[in-house]
Design a protein around this motif. Structure first.
Motif, PDB file in Angstrom:
ATOM      1  N   TYR A  17      62.571  49.753  83.645  1.00 37.68           N
ATOM      2  CA  TYR A  17      63.666  50.386  84.617  1.00 37.68           C
ATOM      3  C   TYR A  17      64.862  49.815  84.599  1.00 37.68           C
ATOM      4  N   TRP A  18      64.901  48.493  84.649  1.00 40.84           N
ATOM      5  CA  TRP A  18      66.431  47.704  84.665  1.00 40.84           C
ATOM      6  C   TRP A  18      66.916  48.095  83.278  1.00 40.84           C
ATOM      7  N   LEU A  19      66.081  47.941  82.339  1.00 44.78           N
ATOM      8  CA  LEU A  19      66.386  48.273  80.814  1.00 44.78           C
ATOM      9  C   LEU A  19      67.407  49.591  80.997  1.00 44.78           C
ATOM     10  N   TYR A  20      66.875  50.633  81.286  1.00 41.87           N
ATOM     11  CA  TYR A  20      67.709  51.791  81.552  1.00 41.87           C
ATOM     12  C   TYR A  20      69.139  51.617  82.189  1.00 41.87           C
ATOM     13  N   TRP A  21      69.061  50.896  83.395  1.00 38.65           N
ATOM     14  CA  TRP A  21      70.406  50.645  83.908  1.00 38.65           C
ATOM     15  C   TRP A  21      71.361  49.635  83.062  1.00 38.65           C
ATOM     16  N   ARG A  22      70.870  48.769  82.398  1.00 39.45           N
ATOM     17  CA  ARG A  22      71.385  47.927  81.350  1.00 39.45           C
ATOM     18  C   ARG A  22      72.184  48.917  80.173  1.00 39.45           C
ATOM     19  N   LEU A  23      71.555  49.761  79.885  1.00 43.91           N
ATOM     20  CA  LEU A  23      72.103  50.721  78.716  1.00 43.91           C
ATOM     21  C   LEU A  23      73.087  51.722  79.048  1.00 43.91           C
ATOM     22  N   LEU A  24      72.839  51.795  80.403  1.00 41.60           N
ATOM     23  CA  LEU A  24      73.882  52.839  81.042  1.00 41.60           C
ATOM     24  C   LEU A  24      75.314  52.173  81.506  1.00 41.60           C
ATOM     25  N   GLY A  25      75.257  50.611  81.345  1.00 42.03           N
ATOM     26  CA  GLY A  25      76.378  49.954  81.693  1.00 42.03           C
ATOM     27  C   GLY A  25      76.426  49.575  83.088  1.00 42.03           C
ATOM     28  N   VAL A  26      75.443  49.742  83.870  1.00 39.28           N
ATOM     29  CA  VAL A  26      75.502  49.369  85.178  1.00 39.28           C
ATOM     30  C   VAL A  26      75.230  48.025  85.693  1.00 39.28           C
ATOM     31  N   GLU A  27      73.961  47.523  84.841  1.00 40.70           N
ATOM     32  CA  GLU A  27      73.412  46.209  85.231  1.00 40.70           C
ATOM     33  C   GLU A  27      73.662  45.232  83.987  1.00 40.70           C
TER      34      GLU A  27
END
Length: 379
Positions: A17-27
């Protein structure tokens, strides 16, 4: 010699789940993250559904509108949900922190075995299923256009220039749509995977609490003077679980409302396409599969939302199953207070109206069937 069961680690379940946010540039912290965040916000979250909506209004026939409306609605509500989840990222992180604190309370082999074989394995299966679905949708959507005849866009849409004026303009437009669709699917994976996974993990922790409650005063516990301490610790665990429920209510209040609206629109329009605008057998198969995908998109959240509520409903019986006979008056009074707390009905309601449960799922199915019978009367 059998190995010890693995420790309970809820945080590991959320790595994808947090990988998704890293790929989206948020985390995460990496070079150009903030620039990537700004670019994706404008070109994917804002502009991508906008160019689809404008293109939808330029369609001249109702058939073309109905064919293009499902993905346009999906794209719009995907942006709506990603904004809602991003707004509530602090609550999402707090929920994970509370789950990690509850992990430390699962010390018995029985609890650890249950969590590993049931909760963790199921939650990871849900997460992997969304990854497989996202990859399949990306590949099939792009390939269907690449192997078609002529210069066709993936979705009819508006561009501030003539897309067919040159090969360069066409391939730039096609690349934008393919990349945007891939990132939209990535956003949807972040949106849709979080509720069922979290419901599943919370339901698992409620079951672990029920195990600890039912053990109080039994077996070797009866010879220990720390029963009152264990009761207070279990009360604190219940308080944390209820805090998680309140945080989930705030997190899912708007995002899941958008999910229900999006599914309702898509189910209705896809039925119209099947009845009136499907040109051949392959088109009918495509729309039937899309219809099932929209219906099943709701199922994991509704099923595990119901499962979580059912696990909370079992807590009073777990308390009654403990060895409370012969305990002191103060202990029994505290136990009664805890039982009163556990009698509270636990259900996450989106928009303050619709509970995330199987009742909502079956209501969606009934709505689809009602719409189907109504449309059949006009065929």
């Amino acid at each position: 010699m059998a190995s010890d069961p693995p420790d309970v680690r809820s945080g590991h379940i959320y790595r994808t789940y947090w990988l998704y946010w890293r790929l989206l540039g948020v985390e995460g912290e990496y070079p150009m993250r903030y620039l990537l965040d700004v670019i994706l916000n404008f070109f994917v979250t804002i502009w991508y559904p906008t160019h689809l909506i404008i293109g939808l209004f330029q369609e001249r026939t109702i058939g073309h509108v109905c064919k293009n409306l499902p993905f346009t609605a999906e794209s719009f509500f995907c942006s709506f949900k990603i904004i809602c989840f991003r707004w509530r990222l602090a609550e999402i992180k707090k929920i994970e922190q509370l789950l990690i604190e509850l992990d430390q309370r699962a010390v018995s082999p029985e609890e650890r075995v249950f969590f590993h074989k049931n909760t963790r394995s199921v939650a990871e299966f849900i997460s992997k299923s969304y990854v497989a679905a996202g990859i399949s949708a990306t590949v099939t959507g792009t390939a269907s256009v690449l192997f078609s005849s002529g210069r066709k866009l993936i979705y009819p849409a508006w561009f501030p220039y003539d897309v067919q004026a040159s090969a360069l303009r066409y391939w730039l437009s096609f690349t934008y749509q393919a990349t945007g669709a891939t990132l939209t699917i990535l956003q949807n994976m972040a949106n849709d995977s979080y509720p069922p996974v979290t419901f599943c993990v919370v339901a698992g922790h409620v079951r672990l609490l029920a195990m600890r409650l039912s053990r109080m005063g039994h077996h070797d516990e009866a010879s220990k003077p720390g029963n009152a301490k264990k009761l207070i610790e279990n009360i604190e665990d219940h308080r944390k679980l209820m805090q998680i429920v309140r945080l989930m209510h705030r997190t899912l209040y708007l995002s899941q409302l958008g999910q229900f609206i999006s599914s309702g629109i898509n189910i209705s329009i896809v039925l119209i396409n099947i009845l009136f605008f499907a040109e051949n057998g392959f088109a009918i198969i495509y729309y039937v599969v899309y219809f099932m995908a929209m219906v099943l998109e709701l199922f994991p959240s509704c099923y595990y939302g119901t499962l979580m509520s059912m696990e909370f409903d079992k807590l009073p019986y777990a308390i009654f199953s403990s060895n409370w006979l012969g305990m002191g008056r103060r202990y029994c009074h505290t136990l009664l207070v805890l039982m009163q707390f556990t009698l509270t009905e636990v259900e996450i309601k989106v928009g303050g109206m619709v509970g995330i449960s199987m009742n909502a799922f079956f209501a969606t199915i009934r709505m689809a069937y009602s719409f189907f019978t109504l449309a059949m009367s006009f065929r």
